[in-house]
Design a protein around this motif. Structure first.
Motif, PDB file in Angstrom:
ATOM      1  N   GLN A  72       0.804  -1.228   0.000  1.00  0.00           N
ATOM      2  CA  GLN A  72       0.000   0.000   0.000  1.00  0.00           C
ATOM      3  C   GLN A  72       0.837   1.279   0.000  1.00  0.00           C
ATOM      4  O   GLN A  72       0.282   2.367   0.176  1.00  0.00           O
ATOM      5  CB  GLN A  72      -0.922  -0.001   1.229  1.00  0.00           C
ATOM      6  N   GLU A  73       2.148   1.165  -0.212  1.00  0.00           N
ATOM      7  CA  GLU A  73       3.016   2.346  -0.175  1.00  0.00           C
ATOM      8  C   GLU A  73       2.726   3.294  -1.344  1.00  0.00           C
ATOM      9  O   GLU A  73       2.292   2.873  -2.419  1.00  0.00           O
ATOM     10  CB  GLU A  73       4.494   1.920  -0.211  1.00  0.00           C
ATOM     11  N   SER A  74       3.011   4.583  -1.144  1.00  0.00           N
ATOM     12  CA  SER A  74       2.749   5.596  -2.162  1.00  0.00           C
ATOM     13  C   SER A  74       3.621   5.367  -3.402  1.00  0.00           C
ATOM     14  O   SER A  74       4.819   5.098  -3.295  1.00  0.00           O
ATOM     15  CB  SER A  74       3.038   6.983  -1.569  1.00  0.00           C
ATOM     16  N   ASN A  75       3.022   5.484  -4.586  1.00  0.00           N
ATOM     17  CA  ASN A  75       3.699   5.368  -5.891  1.00  0.00           C
ATOM     18  C   ASN A  75       4.399   4.024  -6.082  1.00  0.00           C
ATOM     19  O   ASN A  75       5.311   3.904  -6.904  1.00  0.00           O
ATOM     20  CB  ASN A  75       4.719   6.506  -6.079  1.00  0.00           C
ATOM     21  N   ILE A  76       3.982   3.000  -5.360  1.00  0.00           N
ATOM     22  CA  ILE A  76       4.686   1.723  -5.398  1.00  0.00           C
ATOM     23  C   ILE A  76       4.547   1.018  -6.738  1.00  0.00           C
ATOM     24  O   ILE A  76       5.402   0.209  -7.117  1.00  0.00           O
ATOM     25  CB  ILE A  76       4.187   0.806  -4.249  1.00  0.00           C
ATOM     26  N   GLN A  77       3.520   1.329  -7.497  1.00  0.00           N
ATOM     27  CA  GLN A  77       3.283   0.609  -8.755  1.00  0.00           C
ATOM     28  C   GLN A  77       4.227   1.024  -9.873  1.00  0.00           C
ATOM     29  O   GLN A  77       4.270   0.378 -10.924  1.00  0.00           O
ATOM     30  CB  GLN A  77       1.833   0.783  -9.187  1.00  0.00           C
ATOM     31  N   THR A  78       5.002   2.086  -9.642  1.00  0.00           N
ATOM     32  CA  THR A  78       6.010   2.499 -10.636  1.00  0.00           C
ATOM     33  C   THR A  78       7.411   2.586 -10.027  1.00  0.00           C
ATOM     34  O   THR A  78       8.359   2.968 -10.716  1.00  0.00           O
ATOM     35  CB  THR A  78       5.644   3.871 -11.242  1.00  0.00           C
ATOM     36  N   TYR A  79       7.545   2.228  -8.789  1.00  0.00           N
ATOM     37  CA  TYR A  79       8.802   2.387  -8.050  1.00  0.00           C
ATOM     38  C   TYR A  79       9.806   1.306  -8.446  1.00  0.00           C
ATOM     39  O   TYR A  79       9.497   0.116  -8.445  1.00  0.00           O
ATOM     40  CB  TYR A  79       8.494   2.302  -6.561  1.00  0.00           C
ATOM     41  N   ILE A  80      11.056   1.709  -8.779  1.00  0.00           N
ATOM     42  CA  ILE A  80      12.106   0.741  -9.129  1.00  0.00           C
ATOM     43  C   ILE A  80      13.295   0.803  -8.172  1.00  0.00           C
ATOM     44  O   ILE A  80      14.343   0.229  -8.455  1.00  0.00           O
ATOM     45  CB  ILE A  80      12.588   0.916 -10.583  1.00  0.00           C
ATOM     46  N   ASN A  81      13.137   1.515  -7.046  1.00  0.00           N
ATOM     47  CA  ASN A  81      14.177   1.578  -6.025  1.00  0.00           C
ATOM     48  C   ASN A  81      15.505   2.118  -6.575  1.00  0.00           C
ATOM     49  O   ASN A  81      16.546   1.465  -6.481  1.00  0.00           O
ATOM     50  CB  ASN A  81      14.379   0.192  -5.408  1.00  0.00           C
ATOM     51  N   PRO A  82      15.513   3.344  -7.129  1.00  0.00           N
ATOM     52  CA  PRO A  82      16.735   3.881  -7.737  1.00  0.00           C
ATOM     53  C   PRO A  82      17.812   4.233  -6.722  1.00  0.00           C
ATOM     54  O   PRO A  82      18.968   4.453  -7.103  1.00  0.00           O
ATOM     55  CB  PRO A  82      16.232   5.144  -8.456  1.00  0.00           C
ATOM     56  N   GLU A  83      17.474   4.287  -5.424  1.00  0.00           N
ATOM     57  CA  GLU A  83      18.472   4.664  -4.424  1.00  0.00           C
ATOM     58  C   GLU A  83      19.382   3.516  -4.017  1.00  0.00           C
ATOM     59  O   GLU A  83      20.238   3.683  -3.143  1.00  0.00           O
ATOM     60  CB  GLU A  83      17.798   5.270  -3.175  1.00  0.00           C
ATOM     61  N   HIS A  84      19.215   2.349  -4.622  1.00  0.00           N
ATOM     62  CA  HIS A  84      20.094   1.221  -4.364  1.00  0.00           C
ATOM     63  C   HIS A  84      20.447   0.535  -5.683  1.00  0.00           C
ATOM     64  O   HIS A  84      19.646   0.557  -6.631  1.00  0.00           O
ATOM     65  CB  HIS A  84      19.436   0.209  -3.427  1.00  0.00           C
ATOM     66  N   PRO A  85      21.626  -0.115  -5.752  1.00  0.00           N
ATOM     67  CA  PRO A  85      22.012  -0.845  -6.972  1.00  0.00           C
ATOM     68  C   PRO A  85      21.018  -1.969  -7.293  1.00  0.00           C
ATOM     69  O   PRO A  85      20.245  -2.397  -6.430  1.00  0.00           O
ATOM     70  CB  PRO A  85      23.396  -1.392  -6.631  1.00  0.00           C
TER      71      PRO A  85
END
Length: 393
Positions: A70-83
């Protein structure tokens, strides 16, 4: 001949014991984590990012047997802050089995088993002989009993991946296979940025073999950075090229690491400083009655045994413990730079190293003392019996 026979038998018995330990570890992993049909801790971020990488970058859409968190914008999130490497591995199992908890945790389970094997092999190699087999089993058992490694290998987070590739790279480094050490260090870089500080112990150790500064830089930085960059190409394409990737991912990652924001500063029970980890203060709660506890006994054993490597002047042992201290110190630097939202599960990143180092240092110190004692006895005998055959040239 008898000695060689005994060594071969002890080697075989130690490997059988290791196989039994891994079987039991896997069994308890499955019965503990497989029944959990939900997101555990930061699983809300990484499996969903793995699925989105498949969907938006590789244009593969596996079936979803479990909903997004249920996190915000999770459906497009690719975790760019980690490799990206750990998420790629999760994505492979999601492709094979669909998006569900069992699929996104399988990679961690396999990595956890492999880590036990690498820890065993590294300890056995560094100690050597019959004692090496015992040291290997002790190291494997310490990894199995590590509460941080147990939790993080059971769920889908990044730390178990970087911990494994760090330990594997050190195994190759201390086996003097510099190329494989550099490649696997690159895999660690591509798993999580906490591996970056290992450049320094790598530079020092490789200097023993490569006197040219260029060669040292190539093996310590050039090859690992190249591996990291190659694995990041899909993310670069997603951000419209290298400059977009540098701005939206790499620099964003470094800024993210140095600032607060990982959790509210009011969540005191979840936050722990690097020095808190030595006393298991505020272990991170991930839900389902799981805490990322540290092992104060091993943490302090690491502190106490670190001087042993310098006393016996064993370079490989020195590099082993210094590698762990380098990672720990990097978290201290991050704290000084302003990130006061650190967590106990970061210990996982170097837990494999210290669980190997502690038995290695003790066994090697024991052998060093035994050797010195034997030399003193021999010298005393020679002085007491100057006419003995051993003293006649």
């Amino acid at each position: 001949m008898l000695k060689e026979f005994i060594i071969k038998k002890s080697k075989l018995l130690s490997e059988i014991a290791l196989a039994v330990m891994i079987f039991l570890y896997t069994y308890f992993t499955v019965i503990t984590f497989a029944p959990i049909n939900g997101y555990v801790g930061d699983e809300v971020w990484y499996p969903s990012a793995a699925y989105n990488i498949l969907k938006f970058i590789f244009h593969i859409t596996p079936p979803m047997y479990y909903p997004y968190p249920q996190e915000s914008n999770i459906q497009t999130y690719i975790n760019p802050e980690h490799p990206p490497l750990a998420k790629y591995i999760m994505a492979i199992f999601i492709v094979l089995f669909g998006y569900k908890p069992l699929a996104w945790r399988l990679g961690s389970w396999i990595i956890g088993d492999l880590m036990i094997i690498v820890g065993f092999l590294l300890a056995r190699k560094l100690v050597g002989g019959e004692l090496g087999n015992i040291a290997g089993l002790v190291a494997a058992m310490l990894i199995i009993l590590s509460p941080n490694l147990w939790l993080l290998h059971g769920i889908a987070m990044l730390d178990i991946y970087v911990s494994f590739f760090i330990l594997l790279s050190i195994y190759f480094l201390l086996s003097d296979n510099l190329l494989l050490a550099s490649i696997t260090l690159g895999l660690a870089f591509a798993s999580k940025e906490s591996a970056f500080p290992l450049i320094f112990p790598f530079l020092y150790y490789i200097g023993e073999f490569k006197k040219s500064p260029i060669q040292r830089a190539v093996y310590s930085m050039g090859i690992p950075a190249t591996v990291y960059a190659i694995l990041s190409i899909p993310i670069m394409i997603y951000f419209d090229g290298i400059s977009g990737w540098i701005h939206n991912s790499f620099l964003y990652m470094l800024g993210w690491d140095a600032t607060n924001g990982h959790i509210s500063l009011t969540a005191i029970d979840q936050i722990s400083t690097p020095w808190d980890w030595f006393l298991d203060i505020h272990p991170f709660y991930v839900g389902y009655n799981f805490y990322a506890s540290t092992n104060p006994f091993i943490m302090w054993a690491w502190v106490v045994t670190t001087p042993l490597a310098f006393i016996i002047r064993d370079l490989k042992s020195i590099i082993l413990t210094i590698s762990a201290w380098t990672i720990w110190l990097s978290f201290c630097v991050v704290y000084i730079l302003g990130n006061h939202t650190l967590f106990s599960f970061y210990v996982t990143d170097f837990a494999g190293i210290i669980n190997v180092y502690v038995p290695v240092s003790i066994f090697k110190f024991y052998r060093w003392i035994s050797t010195r004692r034997s030399e003193k006895v021999n010298n005393f005998v020679k002085q007491d019996n100057p006419g003995s055959p051993s003293n006649v040239s």
